[in-house]
Design a protein around this motif. Structure first.
Motif, PDB file in Angstrom:
ATOM      1  N   LEU A 177       0.977  -1.278   0.073  1.00 15.96           N
ATOM      2  CA  LEU A 177      -0.068  -0.009   0.060  1.00 15.96           C
ATOM      3  C   LEU A 177       1.151   1.223   0.080  1.00 15.96           C
ATOM      4  O   LEU A 177       1.495   1.623   1.046  1.00 15.96           O
ATOM      5  CB  LEU A 177      -0.963   0.048   1.247  1.00 15.96           C
ATOM      6  CG  LEU A 177      -2.180   1.060   1.387  1.00 15.96           C
ATOM      7  CD1 LEU A 177      -2.935   0.864   0.160  1.00 15.96           C
ATOM      8  CD2 LEU A 177      -2.913   0.952   2.642  1.00 15.96           C
ATOM      9  N   GLN A 213      -5.554   3.753   2.118  1.00 15.34           N
ATOM     10  CA  GLN A 213      -6.038   2.490   2.965  1.00 15.34           C
ATOM     11  C   GLN A 213      -6.637   1.573   2.232  1.00 15.34           C
ATOM     12  O   GLN A 213      -7.073   1.648   0.897  1.00 15.34           O
ATOM     13  CB  GLN A 213      -6.986   3.132   4.173  1.00 15.34           C
ATOM     14  CG  GLN A 213      -8.295   3.411   3.487  1.00 15.34           C
ATOM     15  CD  GLN A 213      -9.418   3.959   4.382  1.00 15.34           C
ATOM     16  OE1 GLN A 213      -8.935   4.209   5.618  1.00 15.34           O
ATOM     17  NE2 GLN A 213     -10.699   4.144   4.120  1.00 15.34           N
ATOM     18  N   MET A 214      -6.640   0.328   2.928  1.00 11.62           N
ATOM     19  CA  MET A 214      -7.473  -0.630   2.280  1.00 11.62           C
ATOM     20  C   MET A 214      -8.946  -0.561   2.181  1.00 11.62           C
ATOM     21  O   MET A 214      -9.530   0.218   2.854  1.00 11.62           O
ATOM     22  CB  MET A 214      -6.989  -2.122   3.194  1.00 11.62           C
ATOM     23  CG  MET A 214      -5.700  -2.504   3.139  1.00 11.62           C
ATOM     24  SD  MET A 214      -4.649  -2.869   1.623  1.00 11.62           S
ATOM     25  CE  MET A 214      -5.469  -4.503   1.266  1.00 11.62           C
ATOM     26  N   GLU A 225     -15.357   0.754  -2.997  1.00 15.09           N
ATOM     27  CA  GLU A 225     -13.973   1.072  -2.571  1.00 15.09           C
ATOM     28  C   GLU A 225     -13.184   0.370  -3.471  1.00 15.09           C
ATOM     29  O   GLU A 225     -13.282  -0.914  -3.264  1.00 15.09           O
ATOM     30  CB  GLU A 225     -13.681   1.214  -1.209  1.00 15.09           C
ATOM     31  CG  GLU A 225     -14.426   2.403  -0.448  1.00 15.09           C
ATOM     32  CD  GLU A 225     -14.203   2.298   0.844  1.00 15.09           C
ATOM     33  OE1 GLU A 225     -14.553   3.149   1.772  1.00 15.09           O
ATOM     34  OE2 GLU A 225     -13.398   1.356   1.398  1.00 15.09           O
ATOM     35  N   LEU A 247      -8.520  -0.371  -4.548  1.00 18.49           N
ATOM     36  CA  LEU A 247      -7.205   0.151  -4.708  1.00 18.49           C
ATOM     37  C   LEU A 247      -6.886   0.271  -6.232  1.00 18.49           C
ATOM     38  O   LEU A 247      -7.461  -0.761  -7.005  1.00 18.49           O
ATOM     39  CB  LEU A 247      -6.210  -0.810  -4.055  1.00 18.49           C
ATOM     40  CG  LEU A 247      -6.656  -1.328  -2.620  1.00 18.49           C
ATOM     41  CD1 LEU A 247      -5.457  -2.254  -1.896  1.00 18.49           C
ATOM     42  CD2 LEU A 247      -6.401   0.144  -1.681  1.00 18.49           C
ATOM     43  N   ARG A 260      -0.269   1.609  -8.782  1.00 13.54           N
ATOM     44  CA  ARG A 260       0.283   3.051  -8.773  1.00 13.54           C
ATOM     45  C   ARG A 260       0.766   3.135 -10.103  1.00 13.54           C
ATOM     46  O   ARG A 260       0.848   4.473 -10.449  1.00 13.54           O
ATOM     47  CB  ARG A 260       1.628   2.793  -7.897  1.00 13.54           C
ATOM     48  CG  ARG A 260       2.255   4.029  -7.465  1.00 13.54           C
ATOM     49  CD  ARG A 260       3.184   3.840  -6.543  1.00 13.54           C
ATOM     50  NE  ARG A 260       4.098   5.075  -6.231  1.00 13.54           N
ATOM     51  CZ  ARG A 260       5.116   5.071  -5.275  1.00 13.54           C
ATOM     52  NH1 ARG A 260       5.649   3.990  -5.032  1.00 13.54           N
ATOM     53  NH2 ARG A 260       5.565   6.320  -5.037  1.00 13.54           N
ATOM     54  N   LEU A 279      -6.197  10.026  -4.487  1.00  9.40           N
ATOM     55  CA  LEU A 279      -7.265   9.250  -3.525  1.00  9.40           C
ATOM     56  C   LEU A 279      -8.449  10.343  -3.291  1.00  9.40           C
ATOM     57  O   LEU A 279      -8.429  11.328  -3.679  1.00  9.40           O
ATOM     58  CB  LEU A 279      -6.820   9.476  -1.860  1.00  9.40           C
ATOM     59  CG  LEU A 279      -5.167   8.570  -1.851  1.00  9.40           C
ATOM     60  CD1 LEU A 279      -4.828   8.869  -0.315  1.00  9.40           C
ATOM     61  CD2 LEU A 279      -5.631   7.052  -2.319  1.00  9.40           C
ATOM     62  N   VAL A 337     -11.588   5.422  -5.274  1.00  9.91           N
ATOM     63  CA  VAL A 337     -10.373   5.218  -5.048  1.00  9.91           C
ATOM     64  C   VAL A 337      -9.757   5.551  -3.850  1.00  9.91           C
ATOM     65  O   VAL A 337      -9.887   6.750  -3.059  1.00  9.91           O
ATOM     66  CB  VAL A 337      -9.231   5.882  -6.045  1.00  9.91           C
ATOM     67  CG1 VAL A 337      -7.857   5.604  -5.662  1.00  9.91           C
ATOM     68  CG2 VAL A 337      -9.514   5.707  -7.440  1.00  9.91           C
ATOM     69  N   GLY A 366      -7.128   3.740  -2.063  1.00  5.14           N
ATOM     70  CA  GLY A 366      -5.581   3.160  -1.908  1.00  5.14           C
ATOM     71  C   GLY A 366      -4.947   3.355  -3.044  1.00  5.14           C
ATOM     72  O   GLY A 366      -5.564   2.873  -4.460  1.00  5.14           O
ATOM     73  N   ILE A 367      -3.591   3.577  -3.196  1.00  2.92           N
ATOM     74  CA  ILE A 367      -2.684   3.356  -4.459  1.00  2.92           C
ATOM     75  C   ILE A 367      -1.858   2.212  -4.067  1.00  2.92           C
ATOM     76  O   ILE A 367      -0.985   2.296  -3.006  1.00  2.92           O
ATOM     77  CB  ILE A 367      -2.087   4.670  -5.030  1.00  2.92           C
ATOM     78  CG1 ILE A 367      -3.023   5.477  -5.359  1.00  2.92           C
ATOM     79  CG2 ILE A 367      -1.137   4.273  -6.059  1.00  2.92           C
ATOM     80  CD1 ILE A 367      -2.627   7.029  -5.507  1.00  2.92           C
ATOM     81  N   ALA A 368      -1.656   1.189  -4.796  1.00  2.00           N
ATOM     82  CA  ALA A 368      -1.102  -0.049  -4.415  1.00  2.00           C
ATOM     83  C   ALA A 368       0.064  -0.427  -5.565  1.00  2.00           C
ATOM     84  O   ALA A 368      -0.260   0.070  -6.806  1.00  2.00           O
ATOM     85  CB  ALA A 368      -1.965  -1.051  -3.895  1.00  2.00           C
ATOM     86  N   TRP A 428      -8.012  -3.609  -7.244  1.00  4.15           N
ATOM     87  CA  TRP A 428      -8.320  -4.551  -6.147  1.00  4.15           C
ATOM     88  C   TRP A 428      -9.486  -3.905  -5.382  1.00  4.15           C
ATOM     89  O   TRP A 428      -9.794  -3.048  -4.995  1.00  4.15           O
ATOM     90  CB  TRP A 428      -7.244  -4.611  -5.225  1.00  4.15           C
ATOM     91  CG  TRP A 428      -6.024  -5.119  -5.676  1.00  4.15           C
ATOM     92  CD1 TRP A 428      -5.669  -6.450  -5.571  1.00  4.15           C
ATOM     93  CD2 TRP A 428      -4.821  -4.428  -6.212  1.00  4.15           C
ATOM     94  NE1 TRP A 428      -4.331  -6.637  -6.110  1.00  4.15           N
ATOM     95  CE2 TRP A 428      -3.849  -5.578  -6.423  1.00  4.15           C
ATOM     96  CE3 TRP A 428      -4.465  -3.366  -6.605  1.00  4.15           C
ATOM     97  CZ2 TRP A 428      -2.724  -5.486  -7.029  1.00  4.15           C
ATOM     98  CZ3 TRP A 428      -3.147  -3.047  -7.096  1.00  4.15           C
ATOM     99  CH2 TRP A 428      -2.329  -3.849  -7.253  1.00  4.15           C
TER     100      TRP A 428
END
Length: 801
Positions: free
Chosen positions: A136, A140-141, A149, A151, A154, A164, A181, A183-185, A210
């Motif tokens: 992450l 956040q997840m 929601e 992810l 990146r 975000l 969005v 989170g960015i993962a 995700w």
């Protein structure tokens, strides 16, 4: 004790005197020593940079995979109940099992007509995933129960400047959904992001999302089920038996063929990259060390010849053969060590720059360039050994020279049987020109060495330039000759052939050409390749199968056509039979006759006629995609219409694919071709400059004598530089031959399963390399010409010869 101290003091005085001479010699030949040290530095730089990059990539990959628990086995399936996860966990050798849902989607980006292909992956709602965790980077997840929601990957977020809180709209399984969005993962399974059905990564056109498992269960109608199992293995467990057991358990649920992490696309690309770097690190640095050894041999040989009287005088004062020889060995070692230390520093600096390129290309969250001490030690040791070997053969002359012989001028060489110029040439050549020609004819061995040295540098340059031109040829032929379409459309599943007729009625579509791609494992004996078969219509125009010469590959009505690269992997010949394990639908196992092997440009494809492929699959009239020729003004309307077609998995514009392919070729190991071209230019200049300096050192007394006899400085310069010009003229055609041969080796090193670099004679590449040699000769000649005016004529008149 007193005698021992006196002996040590004497040895110290001796060495100090010789060390002072060493410093004076180094200053006197600083230009030549610097050029040789630069060649050594380049070789060590490549060794340190590449070995450090290899170890950094391997260690980062291992750490990243372990920290985020990348699976050892991937097992896609159509639909399997979650209770099967317990059965999979009971397979001998399996350590952990995770079930998940993954599928395709089309993301509608604001302000962009073309829909973006995406892969959606489920995350457990109340725990961390046992396998294939995510890093992450921001945010956040997804919260449990919040099905809107997500992810996002990146690299995709950076490409589209997403942050975000931004909203996304995606079409999954025919239904449009809106997401936020949170989170960015990043993830180890998405280091190299290639959408299904393509082979070129493009962060602008491919996303990974995700989201909570509950959300994907509803989206893909997989409540209480999974469509991909992930397995990690116990230490020492064999992969093949586990794959066999997994396939047996999942076959009844539409298993699509389990495969190990070695065949996982992202890891496979990274492994090939490391393999290519490893091969280059072993092959290239020795070339530079060999050139440095050759140059040192020439320089030390000239020095010993020029310092005969000094060597004799030193020996007459009581210095032993070993002490004098050690003096010249130390000279060689100082030059080699200087180059090696510069190479080590340059290797660390360039390695850190290259690490940034690889981190961007492979989307590592971290990549620290680190060089093992053994790499520094190897670089220094190899450079010193090469230098000593280059100078060692000359040291025999030092031992052979007795003071009485050495202090006498050397006997003039006997040229009575060589160097004769015919009377006809004498009439055409003036005196300085005859002197140049006579010197070349009387010293064929020395001239041959200079020609080969310069030709080798030019050959390396021209080979690199040819490969750079070959990369551009691959792009031009792939997206101008092979692919003549404007847009490619792929479907989530095999569709009826009439779907192509539906596409023909969409806005702006001029021509439609259906195709079918079938994922499969191709086997021949113990060899196998995980790839697929492409079915083409007879007389295909928009997506053609061409050989390396640009000729159409004729599709037989029965049997399969293999690319030469693929046939080599499978070790099969025309007329043989291969086993094809289809990884979709009913998963039939086919025995196909190899009708032809063709030398293709792009990848390692296998082709069949579309109807023949469908017949072999016992699925007549099926397609998986189509190539379209489109009116450019109708792109917005066409893409808007395609977004509303539920079965469309992806839409690719050819211009976007070309840009992505170029970016891939210019990144990673492709960057090395630019580095190698620059280095080849450096080594060419070093060789030419050393040749000029050596020639000047050998002729300095002769040139001074000519000045005393009344020759002008211009005439003396012509005699010196005329020989250099003649050597360069002889070296250029030899360099063309060497470059042509090296181009095959370099092209083979850069070619992969993804693309093969063609090797053709590129007149412009050899012209540029030849021009670089001429420019290096001009600069070297100018630098050396200045020395002619500084020759001490008085000292020459006092010479006993």
């Amino acid at each position: 004790m007193t005698r021992a101290l006196a002996l040590m003091r004497f040895i110290g005085d001796v060495m100090r005197a010789l060390d002072q001479k060493l410093l004076r010699d180094l200053w006197r030949i600083k230009g030549q020593a610097g050029a040789i040290a630069l060649v050594v530095a380049v070789g060590v730089l490549l060794l340190v940079m590449m070995s450090g990059m290899i170890s950094s990539l391997e260690e980062t990959r291992t750490t990243y995979y372990e920290r985020y628990r990348l699976a050892d086995v991937f097992a896609p399936v159509t639909r399997a109940p979650k209770k099967m996860l317990d059965r999979l966990a009971e397979i001998p050798g399996v350590d952990a099992v995770e079930g998940r849902i993954q599928g395709g989607a089309l993301v509608d980006m604001a302000g962009q007509d073309l829909p973006v292909r995406a892969q959606v992956v489920s995350l457990p709602e109340w725990r961390e995933p046992r396998l294939n965790g995510v890093y992450l980077a921001e945010g956040q997840m997804p919260q449990a129960g919040r099905n809107d929601e997500v992810l996002i990957l990146r690299s995709f977020a950076k490409a589209h400047d997403l942050a975000l809180g931004d909203r996304l709209a995606a079409t999954m399984h025919g239904n449009r959904r809106d997401f936020r969005v949170v989170g960015i993962a990043q993830a180890p399974e998405f280091l190299f992001n290639v959408p299904a059905g393509e082979f070129v990564p493009d962060d602008n056109r491919f996303a990974v999302l995700w989201m909570n498992e509950e959300a994907l269960e509803a989206a893909f109608d997989l409540k209480g089920a999974f469509n991909e199992a992930l397995l990690s293995l116990e230490r020492g467990a064999q992969v093949e038996p586990v794959l066999t057991a997994v396939d047996a358990l999942l076959a009844r649920y539409g298993g699509l063929g389990a495969y190990g992490v070695g065949d996982q696309m992202s890891n496979r690309f990274l492994s090939e990259e490391i393999k290519g770097l490893n091969a280059t690190a072993k092959a290239v640095p020795p070339i530079f060390m060999g050139v440095a050894a050759f140059l040192l041999y020439i320089v030390i040989s000239r020095m010993v010849q020029a310092e005969r009287e000094q060597i004799g005088l030193i020996k007459a004062f009581g210095y032993t053969d070993v002490e004098v020889a050690l003096h010249y060995v130390k000279l060689v070692i100082v030059i080699a060590l200087t180059g090696a230390l510069l190479g080590c520093l340059g290797g660390v600096w360039s390695g850190r720059l290259l690490a940034g390129v690889y981190q961007s290309l492979y989307h590592f969250p971290f990549l620290v360039f680190r060089v093992e001490p053994s790499s520094f030690a190897a670089g220094i040791l190899v450079s010193v050994l090469a230098a000593v070997v280059g100078g060692a053969s000359v040291l025999r002359r030092v031992f052979a020279l007795t003071p009485a012989v050495a202090m006498r001028p050397p006997a003039p060489a006997d040229f009575s049987r060589s160097g004769a110029i015919s009377d006809s040439l004498k009439r055409w050549l003036d005196q300085p020109s005859r002197m140049v020609l006579r010197r070349v004819m009387r010293n064929p061995g020395r001239v041959f060495g200079a020609v080969i040295g310069i030709a080798a540098g030019m050959g390396l340059s021209s080979a690199q330039l040819s490969v750079m031109s070959g990369f551009n040829d691959v792009l031009d032929k792939t997206y101008g000759v092979v692919d003549r379409s404007d847009v490619a459309v792929t479907f989530f599943e095999q569709m009826p052939e009439k779907t192509a007729f539906d596409l023909a009625h969409l806005p702006g579509v001029i021509e439609v050409e259906p195709t079918r791609a079938v994922s499969a494992v191709l086997r021949h004996g113990p060899e196998y390749y995980r790839g697929g078969i492409t079915g083409l219509v007879p007389g295909a125009k928009l997506s053609r199968a061409l050989d390396k010469d640009g000729a159409d590959i004729e599709m037989p009505t029965r049997g399969i056509v293999l690319a030469k690269a693929l046939a080599d992997i499978l070790n099969v010949q025309p007329g043989g039979t291969i086993t094809v394990e289809v990884l979709e639908g009913r998963r039939p196992v086919l025995e196909l006759h190899v009708a032809r092997i063709a030398d293709t440009l792009l990848g390692a494809p296998a082709y069949m006629q579309l109807e023949a492929l469908n017949t072999a699959m016992n699925e007549p009239g099926r397609i998986s995609g189509a190539f379209l020729r489109v009116d450019a003004e109708a792109y917005p309307a066409l893409f808007a219409a395609l977004k509303d077609v539920p079965k469309v998995a992806g839409v690719t514009r050819k211009d976007d694919a070309r840009a992505a392919m170029k970016k891939l070729m210019d990144a990673g190991a492709g960057t090395m071709r630019f580095v190698m071209a620059a280095i080849a230019g450096i080594i060419t200049f070093g060789i030419v400059y050393n040749s000029a300096r050596i020639s000047f050192g050998e002729q300095s007394r002769d040139l001074a004598s000519l000045r005393v006899m009344g020759f002008s400085q211009g005439e003396a310069s012509f005699i010196l530089l005329g020989e250099l010009a003649l050597v360069v003229i002889l070296a250029i055609p030899v360099g063309v031959l060497i470059g042509y041969g090296l181009s095959f080796l370099v092209a083979a090193g850069f070619s992969t399963d993804l693309y093969q670099i063609p090797t053709e004679f590129k007149a412009d590449a050899y012209g540029v390399a030849g021009a670089a040699v001429v420019l290096a000769a001009v600069i070297s000649g100018w630098l050396v010409k200045r020395e002619i005016g500084r020759v001490d004529l008085v000292a020459t008149l006092k010479t006993r010869e």
